[in-house]
Design a protein around this motif. Structure first.
Motif, PDB file in Angstrom:
ATOM      1  N   ALA A 188       2.830  78.836  40.863  1.00 56.89           N
ATOM      2  CA  ALA A 188       2.700  79.573  42.129  1.00 56.89           C
ATOM      3  C   ALA A 188       3.980  79.454  42.964  1.00 56.89           C
ATOM      4  N   THR A 189       4.598  78.274  42.973  1.00 52.97           N
ATOM      5  CA  THR A 189       5.841  78.082  43.729  1.00 52.97           C
ATOM      6  C   THR A 189       6.959  78.950  43.167  1.00 52.97           C
ATOM      7  N   ALA A 190       7.089  79.000  41.820  1.00 51.61           N
ATOM      8  CA  ALA A 190       8.132  79.820  41.196  1.00 51.61           C
ATOM      9  C   ALA A 190       7.886  81.301  41.452  1.00 51.61           C
ATOM     10  N   MET A 191       6.602  81.714  41.543  1.00 51.72           N
ATOM     11  CA  MET A 191       6.299  83.105  41.856  1.00 51.72           C
ATOM     12  C   MET A 191       6.825  83.468  43.245  1.00 51.72           C
ATOM     13  N   GLN A 192       6.679  82.535  44.192  1.00 53.91           N
ATOM     14  CA  GLN A 192       7.140  82.803  45.559  1.00 53.91           C
ATOM     15  C   GLN A 192       8.661  82.719  45.680  1.00 53.91           C
ATOM     16  N   GLU A 193       9.282  81.740  45.039  1.00 55.27           N
ATOM     17  CA  GLU A 193      10.714  81.490  45.218  1.00 55.27           C
ATOM     18  C   GLU A 193      11.584  82.487  44.454  1.00 55.27           C
ATOM     19  N   SER A 194      11.206  82.836  43.227  1.00 56.25           N
ATOM     20  CA  SER A 194      12.104  83.657  42.404  1.00 56.25           C
ATOM     21  C   SER A 194      11.390  84.802  41.702  1.00 56.25           C
ATOM     22  N   LEU A 196       9.473  84.450  39.380  1.00 58.02           N
ATOM     23  CA  LEU A 196       9.512  84.006  37.977  1.00 58.02           C
ATOM     24  C   LEU A 196      10.688  84.599  37.199  1.00 58.02           C
ATOM     25  N   TYR A 197      11.831  84.800  37.871  1.00 55.35           N
ATOM     26  CA  TYR A 197      13.074  85.168  37.207  1.00 55.35           C
ATOM     27  C   TYR A 197      14.092  84.041  37.431  1.00 55.35           C
ATOM     28  N   ASN A 198      14.954  83.863  36.451  1.00 55.44           N
ATOM     29  CA  ASN A 198      15.960  82.798  36.550  1.00 55.44           C
ATOM     30  C   ASN A 198      17.183  83.356  37.290  1.00 55.44           C
ATOM     31  N   TYR A 199      17.318  82.942  38.535  1.00 52.57           N
ATOM     32  CA  TYR A 199      18.348  83.497  39.415  1.00 52.57           C
ATOM     33  C   TYR A 199      19.649  82.709  39.358  1.00 52.57           C
ATOM     34  N   ALA A 200      20.750  83.466  39.341  1.00 53.28           N
ATOM     35  CA  ALA A 200      22.058  82.891  39.633  1.00 53.28           C
ATOM     36  C   ALA A 200      22.361  83.175  41.103  1.00 53.28           C
ATOM     37  N   SER A 201      23.417  82.602  41.607  1.00 54.33           N
ATOM     38  CA  SER A 201      23.758  82.773  43.027  1.00 54.33           C
ATOM     39  C   SER A 201      25.092  83.495  43.172  1.00 54.33           C
ATOM     40  N   SER A 221      21.185  78.601  46.518  1.00 50.41           N
ATOM     41  CA  SER A 221      19.938  78.399  45.768  1.00 50.41           C
ATOM     42  C   SER A 221      20.045  79.065  44.404  1.00 50.41           C
ATOM     43  N   VAL A 222      19.586  78.342  43.356  1.00 50.13           N
ATOM     44  CA  VAL A 222      19.661  78.872  41.989  1.00 50.13           C
ATOM     45  C   VAL A 222      18.386  78.523  41.231  1.00 50.13           C
ATOM     46  N   GLY A 223      18.183  79.263  40.125  1.00 48.31           N
ATOM     47  CA  GLY A 223      17.107  78.939  39.200  1.00 48.31           C
ATOM     48  C   GLY A 223      15.747  79.441  39.621  1.00 48.31           C
ATOM     49  N   LEU A 224      14.693  79.037  38.834  1.00 47.07           N
ATOM     50  CA  LEU A 224      13.320  79.488  39.069  1.00 47.07           C
ATOM     51  C   LEU A 224      12.778  78.988  40.396  1.00 47.07           C
ATOM     52  N   PHE A 225      13.198  77.816  40.838  1.00 48.01           N
ATOM     53  CA  PHE A 225      12.645  77.233  42.068  1.00 48.01           C
ATOM     54  C   PHE A 225      13.642  77.307  43.231  1.00 48.01           C
ATOM     55  N   GLN A 226      14.748  78.036  43.046  1.00 42.16           N
ATOM     56  CA  GLN A 226      15.760  78.209  44.091  1.00 42.16           C
ATOM     57  C   GLN A 226      16.163  76.856  44.703  1.00 42.16           C
ATOM     58  N   GLN A 227      16.501  75.954  43.815  1.00 39.44           N
ATOM     59  CA  GLN A 227      16.921  74.622  44.247  1.00 39.44           C
ATOM     60  C   GLN A 227      18.435  74.619  44.528  1.00 39.44           C
ATOM     61  N   ARG A 228      18.840  73.894  45.570  1.00 38.66           N
ATOM     62  CA  ARG A 228      20.226  73.924  46.016  1.00 38.66           C
ATOM     63  C   ARG A 228      20.994  72.684  45.523  1.00 38.66           C
ATOM     64  N   PRO A 229      22.069  72.902  44.801  1.00 39.92           N
ATOM     65  CA  PRO A 229      22.892  71.763  44.375  1.00 39.92           C
ATOM     66  C   PRO A 229      23.433  70.963  45.556  1.00 39.92           C
ATOM     67  N   SER A 230      23.694  71.640  46.676  1.00 41.13           N
ATOM     68  CA  SER A 230      24.295  70.956  47.832  1.00 41.13           C
ATOM     69  C   SER A 230      23.334  69.977  48.499  1.00 41.13           C
ATOM     70  N   THR A 231      22.024  70.085  48.210  1.00 39.19           N
ATOM     71  CA  THR A 231      21.051  69.171  48.822  1.00 39.19           C
ATOM     72  C   THR A 231      20.564  68.111  47.838  1.00 39.19           C
ATOM     73  N   GLY A 232      21.245  67.999  46.706  1.00 34.40           N
ATOM     74  CA  GLY A 232      20.945  66.898  45.799  1.00 34.40           C
ATOM     75  C   GLY A 232      19.965  67.181  44.679  1.00 34.40           C
ATOM     76  N   TRP A 233      19.649  68.441  44.420  1.00 32.82           N
ATOM     77  CA  TRP A 233      18.699  68.741  43.343  1.00 32.82           C
ATOM     78  C   TRP A 233      19.316  68.572  41.946  1.00 32.82           C
ATOM     79  N   LEU A 239      20.482  73.029  36.836  1.00 37.32           N
ATOM     80  CA  LEU A 239      19.462  73.757  37.580  1.00 37.32           C
ATOM     81  C   LEU A 239      19.258  75.167  37.039  1.00 37.32           C
ATOM     82  N   MET A 240      20.227  75.687  36.307  1.00 39.63           N
ATOM     83  CA  MET A 240      20.073  76.997  35.692  1.00 39.63           C
ATOM     84  C   MET A 240      19.200  76.941  34.428  1.00 39.63           C
ATOM     85  N   LYS A 241      18.800  75.757  34.018  1.00 40.86           N
ATOM     86  CA  LYS A 241      17.903  75.593  32.867  1.00 40.86           C
ATOM     87  C   LYS A 241      16.468  75.473  33.379  1.00 40.86           C
ATOM     88  N   PRO A 242      15.556  76.384  32.979  1.00 40.90           N
ATOM     89  CA  PRO A 242      14.182  76.339  33.485  1.00 40.90           C
ATOM     90  C   PRO A 242      13.492  75.001  33.240  1.00 40.90           C
TER      91      PRO A 242
END
Length: 296
Positions: A188-194, A196-201, A221-233, A239-242
């Motif tokens: 459900a989170t991936a449906m809202q964030e992306s 369900l597509y693997n996003y580049a920035s 923000s990148v990837g299925l969960f739009q996680q940010r490298p700058s915030t430590g994810w 992060l580009m790997k599902p």
């Protein structure tokens, strides 16, 4: 004094039987040189006897040395080489026979020692050729290729790419051993964030060097969960790997106290810290349908 020129010695070779005194007088009258010839023949006989005796002694010495090397049987061989009761020496044929017996005795003991040694090889069957069996090499099992991702028919209005990404989320969660509720929250989170597509920035050109299905502009923000490298994810390449992005999300969710009892939208918001905390709830029913289709 004797007329044959020899001394009267009772211990000489031949003994009393070899004396010339026993020659009849009639024989002495046959000629002047006949007694001398008889004496010469007698002396030759005695010399032959002496020569035989010396040869016999040499033979006894050789046999004694050989039999001493083969232990106690040397005494038997020495006895056989000794003179006969009549005082006669062994002839060359007899000495050769004794030597052959001594060699045969030594060989037989050697065989006995070899046969007493423990056997290390299995004897070949009777009638078959004696050879070492060649071990049979078992064929090496073929390396199995990695299991391909299970292709599930799309449900809940998803296309092929979206369904494959949802399957990666569920399969990664199953490997981690998380409960079904956590899988529903993740999808459900991936449906809202992306969607369900693997996003580049577009802000991070590096992210576009890795496989992606769309490009977004929400900061870094990148990837299925739009996680940010700058915030430590994590690193951009990871992060580009599902699968990696899913593990990061679920690890943080499981570390949230009481997440199992929270509504889906609050559990997702505790991980994502989104500006729209209530947007996740609208995808719950679709996420349940997708997870059930994959787990069935």
């Amino acid at each position: 004094m004797r007329n044959d020129g020899t001394l009267d010695d009772q211990n000489r070779l031949g003994g009393p039987a070899g004396r010339s005194d026993g020659i009849p007088s009639t024989d002495r009258l046959d000629g002047t040189f006949q007694p001398r010839l008889r004496n010469v023949g007698l002396l030759r006989t005695r010399l032959d006897g002496l020569r035989n005796l010396l040869a016999a002694r040499r033979g006894r010495t050789k046999v004694a040395v050989a039999t001493g090397a083969v232990c106690c049987l040397g005494l038997v061989a020495l006895t056989q080489v000794g003179p006969s009761p009549a005082g006669e020496s062994l002839v060359p044929d007899q000495r050769a026979e004794v030597a052959q017996r001594a060699e045969a005795d030594a060989a037989s003991r050697g065989l006995a020692r070899e046969s007493a040694a423990p056997a290390t090889e299995t004897p070949a069957p009777t009638g078959s050729a004696s050879r070492t069996p060649t071990p049979k090499h078992k064929p090496k099992p073929k390396a199995t290729s990695k299991a391909k991702l299970k292709r599930i028919a799309p449900v809940a209005g998803l296309d092929r790419a979206q369904m494959d990404n949802a399957t990666k989320i569920v399969e990664t969660g199953r490997k981690m051993g998380v409960p079904r509720r956590a899988l529903v929250i993740a999808v459900a989170t991936a449906m809202q964030e992306s969607n369900l597509y693997n996003y580049a920035s577009g802000v991070l050109p590096e992210s576009q060097n890795y496989p992606h299905q769309a490009i977004g502009w929400d900061h870094d923000s990148v990837g299925l969960f739009q996680q940010r490298p700058s915030t430590g994810w994590g690193a951009v390449r990871d992060l580009m790997k599902p699968e990696f992005a899913t593990r990061q999300f679920l690890t943080t969710l499981l570390a949230t106290p009481g997440w199992q009892n929270l509504p889906l939208t609050l559990a997702a918001q505790a991980v994502q810290v989104s500006a729209f905390p209530y947007a996740y709830a609208q995808h719950e029913w679709r996420a349940i349908e997708v997870v059930d289709a994959i787990l069935s």
